[in-house]
Enzyme design. Structure first.
Site, short mmCIF file in Angstrom:
data_model
loop_
_atom_site.label_atom_id
_atom_site.label_comp_id
_atom_site.label_asym_id
_atom_site.label_seq_id
_atom_site.Cartn_x
_atom_site.Cartn_y
_atom_site.Cartn_z
N ASP A 470 -8.08 -5.83 -10.67
CA ASP A 470 -8.42 -4.50 -11.17
C ASP A 470 -8.41 -4.43 -12.69
O ASP A 470 -9.05 -3.59 -13.29
CB ASP A 470 -7.44 -3.47 -10.62
CG ASP A 470 -6.01 -3.78 -11.04
OD1 ASP A 470 -5.65 -4.97 -11.07
OD2 ASP A 470 -5.25 -2.85 -11.32
N ARG A 474 -2.68 -5.65 -18.25
CA ARG A 474 -1.36 -5.02 -18.09
C ARG A 474 -0.58 -5.69 -16.96
O ARG A 474 -0.99 -6.72 -16.42
CB ARG A 474 -1.52 -3.52 -17.84
CG ARG A 474 -2.18 -3.15 -16.53
CD ARG A 474 -2.41 -1.65 -16.46
NE ARG A 474 -3.02 -1.24 -15.20
CZ ARG A 474 -3.92 -0.27 -15.08
NH1 ARG A 474 -4.34 0.38 -16.14
NH2 ARG A 474 -4.41 0.05 -13.89
N GLU A 476 -0.29 -5.74 -13.93
CA GLU A 476 -0.90 -5.45 -12.62
C GLU A 476 -1.76 -6.64 -12.20
O GLU A 476 -1.32 -7.49 -11.46
CB GLU A 476 -1.70 -4.15 -12.70
CG GLU A 476 -2.06 -3.58 -11.35
CD GLU A 476 -2.50 -2.13 -11.44
OE1 GLU A 476 -3.03 -1.64 -10.44
OE2 GLU A 476 -2.33 -1.49 -12.50
N TRP A 534 -10.41 1.80 0.57
CA TRP A 534 -9.77 0.57 0.12
C TRP A 534 -9.70 -0.41 1.29
O TRP A 534 -10.22 -1.53 1.20
CB TRP A 534 -8.38 0.88 -0.44
CG TRP A 534 -8.38 1.26 -1.88
CD1 TRP A 534 -7.91 0.52 -2.92
CD2 TRP A 534 -8.89 2.48 -2.47
NE1 TRP A 534 -8.10 1.18 -4.11
CE2 TRP A 534 -8.70 2.38 -3.87
CE3 TRP A 534 -9.50 3.62 -1.96
CZ2 TRP A 534 -9.09 3.40 -4.75
CZ3 TRP A 534 -9.88 4.63 -2.83
CH2 TRP A 534 -9.69 4.52 -4.20
N GLU A 745 -11.48 1.88 -17.30
CA GLU A 745 -10.91 2.46 -16.09
C GLU A 745 -11.13 3.97 -16.04
O GLU A 745 -11.38 4.53 -14.97
CB GLU A 745 -9.40 2.16 -16.04
CG GLU A 745 -8.68 2.70 -14.83
CD GLU A 745 -7.23 2.27 -14.80
OE1 GLU A 745 -6.63 2.32 -13.72
OE2 GLU A 745 -6.68 1.90 -15.86
#
Length: 902
Positions: A470, A474, A476, A534, A745
């Site tokens: 994604d 960062r 993530e 998702w 984003e």
């Protein structure tokens, strides 16, 4: 006429080194100087490439009457482990013209189920702390008696590794073995090392760091998610000229130590102390008598599988474009592009000099270095110089980490303390991602749209590093399923993603829950699962892979996973046809959200039921392809019932949608949940919603990918074009105007006044909204598949550009399809339209010349009636419709004044 066979591939690769596929699939393309060429037959010949004395081919298909040229399964005797196979193809066209044999190509099996002789090893925990931060060094010397004919190294790690033979790094791959749910699926790599070995003393070496296996993952500081100890597994097979074989394996005879890499984390960076280097540590004759021993670690072998994905490699190198001095006094390199990878640095410095590089995506409003959006990720590399008596510069780039960045803050570089400038030529950015071959191009008359296209491509490059992440900067960097499914159609245009998504979908299937639920991220490393849109990656991605590449075997592989996801949805709702329970992300980051909410205003049960209907339909369609007649009926009926439930719940008797949001209208149209007059009304109201917002969108992750598609499909292409070309917030071009070089984003990641949306969740390289590329290529440029023909893999093209109302004067898209190059390019000059189309051999096209009159059209200067390759012509209300075979065409005509045909 000349017919040739070219571009042979085995499981998508031209040279496949190391596969565990027992029935690899072969494909090829045709080349012909005649329009309208179709394949009428083919013949495949396979031999053992390493056994030239073998009499005759191992497998000869004979002449097979078929137009099929994709994914032909090998059908010869069982393949053997560690063996190279050569193959060649010839073809006949539909008129019986025979091609010569193609150039030979090869694939090579890996261990192919053969038991590993090597054992997992790790340093002696009494001497080296298993939980310590320094990377491990593992080595073993050995003797080879006699010349080397061929040698292969099979290797993997619990962690990330790189291997060495006689002091030389093996291969060009980075961050191996990649990221999978290691306890279920664990890739190993095959390396060609023949030229690195010699008769006599040799040595193997391996560096090993935490990586995804036991390093820090996600924002919760999770560690040791797959295991708490690093380990390595290596097996070297050396074949000698006399026919004998030597096998060197990882075992307790290996030695271990630590070295200069004192710290390595994917999010946080790397610390390298060059004073701790051990020169010659992976070479023969190195004195390792003081090194520690190793011990066997009890890790499984069953999950091991040969490399499936494209390897992560350095694909480009960028020079900094500027050295900045920020208002707060920082020294910052500007790479000119938000990229993913690492910085390679050269320095000449006294021993002990500590140089610190910190990476960031943007500068703040004042022009200072900004790291707030990195959250806990430090993205910092530290290098401690070893010094050199000869004054030779040292060169370093981190080994086991990668960063997402455009800007690099430099501290401690020699001379900085005296105010001297840092030399730009001492730094170079090395771009890293899965090394997917590029396949598509798009350009048009609008420079900002062209920059948007570049941003989409760079966003894919940065986020397709072994898994579809994604964000790459960062704490993530996770394989979010929703992002992957909304972008996959765009991804297909930019790069060859066959191996990439094949591997990731197998990971999804492995991590899918027993009840069919799908984790939010794949590989699964955070809590939570089964949000609508998702979890639907389980159905959408396999189907889009089939459409793009025509490989039914992957669809067959994933079919049970697809069915399981639909079964999960069916079990959730208060009724089996309405999904109105559970926790969902909704229209994530929709601009119509309530204050302080990430979830858009579209009701989550509407979104969930819409995707339930869509996934049921996809399973039905997959069942049709796979000839599962009972499932065709079952899922066809289920789809019909879910659509009925949707209409009953969310559509009023007069045909109005109960939810007055753009996304609700988009989903109802995209998934064909309304029909007839109701569909006309929903489309009209969607257009009105956009116009009421001054031709701006309010959609989030769920609605945005489909918004322009449904507007163009339902008579509102002008509105879709306005949306694309908006430069004010919120729009695709707003970020471009703000200087973005990747997709953001948030629509307002940087606000008009230069402030930021939020530190909490504000990536500047987040590809989901790049899904507009699908509309740009297929609708704006007009390069699409003809869905009515039900032919996957671009076998039947639809070339039908939308010319708009003059905002754009030309557009062009090209794609290297599985059959060859396809192009749609149009230009308008003084009312005349030029449309160029390319159709590859063994494919056909339906070409719409918009706003054309039949009598006006010329192809390469001649009337259509005299055009070879054209099989049918029809005047329609939209323009002239042409059926054409392969070849390059150039149409020209005067555009009808009214935008239609009189």
């Amino acid at each position: 006429m000349t017919l040739t066979v070219k571009a042979l591939t085995c499981d998508y690769r031209s040279e496949l080194l190391g596969t565990d596929a027992s029935t690899p699939k072969l494909s090829w393309k045709l080349e012909s100087d005649r329009r309208g060429t179709m394949q009428g037959a083919y013949r495949i010949r396979v031999t053992r490439a390493d056994d030239p004395s073998a009499a005759g081919p191992l497998w000869d298909s004979g002449k097979v009457t078929s137009s099929q040229s994709l994914h032909i399964p090998y059908a010869g005797p069982p393949l053997e482990p560690r063996t190279r196979y050569a193959y060649e193809v010839k073809a006949w066209d539909e008129q019986g013209e025979e091609s010569p044999w193609s150039a030979s190509q090869w694939w090579e099996t890996a261990l192919l189920g053969e038991p590993w002789r090597a054992v997992w090893i790790t340093p002696d925990p009494e001497r080296i702390d298993p939980q310590g931060e320094p990377a491990f060094l593992l080595r073993r010397g050995f003797e080879l008696k006699g010349p080397v004919w061929r040698a292969r190294l099979y290797a993997t790690a619990a962690g990330v590794y790189e291997a060495y033979v006689n002091g030389r790094r093996v291969g060009e791959e980075w961050m191996s073995p990649g990221w999978t749910s290691y306890n279920k699926r664990h890739q190993y790599q095959t390396y060609e090392v023949t030229d690195l070995l010699v008769s006599g003393p040799n040595a193997l070496g391996l560096q090993l760091a935490d990586g995804w296996y036991k390093g820090n993952l996600a924002w919760q500081d999770n560690r040791n998610l797959y295991g708490d100890r690093r380990a390595a597994l290596l097996q070297l097979h050396v074949e000698h000229a006399d026919g004998s074989e030597t096998v060197i394996v990882s075992d307790e005879q290996w030695k271990s130590e630590t070295g200069p890499i004192q710290y390595a984390e994917i999010y946080h960076g790397e610390t390298y102390d060059a004073r701790l280097e051990r020169p010659g540590w992976s070479e023969a004759g190195y004195d390792d008598s003081a090194w520690c021993g190793t011990e066997r670690l009890d890790l499984p072998y069953d999950p091991l599988t040969a490399q499936e994905n494209w390897a992560t490699r350095i694909t480009e190198r960028l020079r900094p474009i500027e050295l900045l001095r920020t208002p707060s006094g920082e020294t910052v390199l500007d790479m000119g592009q938000n990229m993913v990878g690492r910085i390679r640095m050269r320095v000449n410095a006294p021993a002990g000099t500590r140089i610190r590089l910190q990476h960031a995506e943007v500068l703040d409003r004042e022009g200072n270095f900004y790291i707030g959006n990195l959250r806990k990720a430090r993205q910092t590399v530290e290098y401690i110089a070893r010094g050199s008596e000869q004054g030779e510069p040292e060169s370093y780039a981190p080994y086991f980490t990668f960063q997402g960045f455009r800007y690099v803050k430099v501290e401690g570089y020699p001379g900085q303390e005296r105010g001297a400038d840092v030399p730009l030529d001492a730094f170079i950015g090395e771009v890293m991602h899965s090394d997917m071959p590029p396949t598509g191009e798009f350009e048009c008359s609008h420079p900002l749209v062209n920059q948007l296209q570049r941003n989409i491509v760079w966003g894919q490059r940065g986020n397709f590093l072994d898994v579809p992440t994604d964000c790459p900067q960062r704490d993530e960097r996770l394989g979010w399923t929703g992002d992957a499914q909304v972008f996959i159609r765009t991804a297909v245009f930019n790069y060859q993603i066959g191996p990439f998504f094949t591997k990731w979908l197998r990971d999804l299937r492995a991590d899918q829950l027993p009840d069919g639920g799908v984790p939010h991220v794949i590989p699964s490393v955070i809590k939570g699962h089964s949000s609508a849109a998702w979890g639907d990656a389980a159905t959408i991605c396999p189907w889009e892979m089939y459409r793009a590449y025509g490989d039914t075997s992957l669809l067959e592989e994933q079919y049970d996973s697809m069915r399981a996801w639909v079964a999960y949805m069916r079990a959730q709702g208060e009724s089996e046809t309405l999904w109105n329970t559970g926790s969902h992300f909704g229209d994530w980051l929709g601009l119509d959200a309530k204050e302080n909410s990430y979830v858009g205003a579209t009701p989550r049960d509407l979104i969930a039921t819409a995707f339930y209907a869509h996934s049921a339909r996809l399973v039905r369609d997959a069942a049709v392809v796979l000839c599962k007649a009972e499932d065709v009926r079952t899922y066809g009926e289920l789809h019909h019932r879910v659509v009925a439930a949707f209409r009953n719940e969310f559509v009023t008797p007069s045909g109005r949608l109960a939810a007055p949001t753009q996304t609700a209208h988009v989903l109802a149209l995209m998934f064909e949940l309304v029909e007839g007059e109701g569909r006309t009304r929903v489309a009209r109201e969607l257009n009105a919603l956009v116009e009421a917002n001054k031709d701006h969108l309010t959609t989030g992750f769920v609605g945005t990918p489909y918004l322009c598609l449904v507007l163009s499909a339902h008579g509102y292409h002008a509105t879709a074009e306005k949306l694309l070309l908006q430069e004010s917030y919120p729009s695709w071009l707003y970020s471009v105007v703000k200087g973005a070089t990747t997709i953001w984003e948030h629509w307002d990641g940087i606000k008009e006044d230069g402030t930021f949306w939020s530190d909490a969740m504000n990536s500047y390289n987040h590809y989901a909204y790049g899904a507009i590329g699908d509309w740009m290529y297929r609708i704006l440029a007009g390069l699409d598949m003809d869905d009515e023909a039900a032919e996957p893999a671009w076998r039947r093209l639809r070339i039908a550009p939308r010319l708009g109302e003059g905002a754009l004067t030309h557009a062009r898209a090209s794609l290297e399809t599985p059959y060859g190059r396809a192009v749609s390019a149009w230009r308008i000059e003084e009312g005349r339209v030029q449309l160029s189309a390319e159709v590859p051999p063994n494919a056909t096209a339906r070409i719409l010349l918009p706003d054309a009159r039949l009598e006006d059209v010329r192809e390469s200067g001649a009337p259509l009636a005299e055009t070879s390759g054209v099989t049918a012509v029809e005047q329609t209300a939209e323009g002239v419709l042409i059926d054409a075979g392969s070849g390059a065409y150039r149409f020209e005509y005067l555009r009808a004044i009214s935008g239609g045909v009189d």
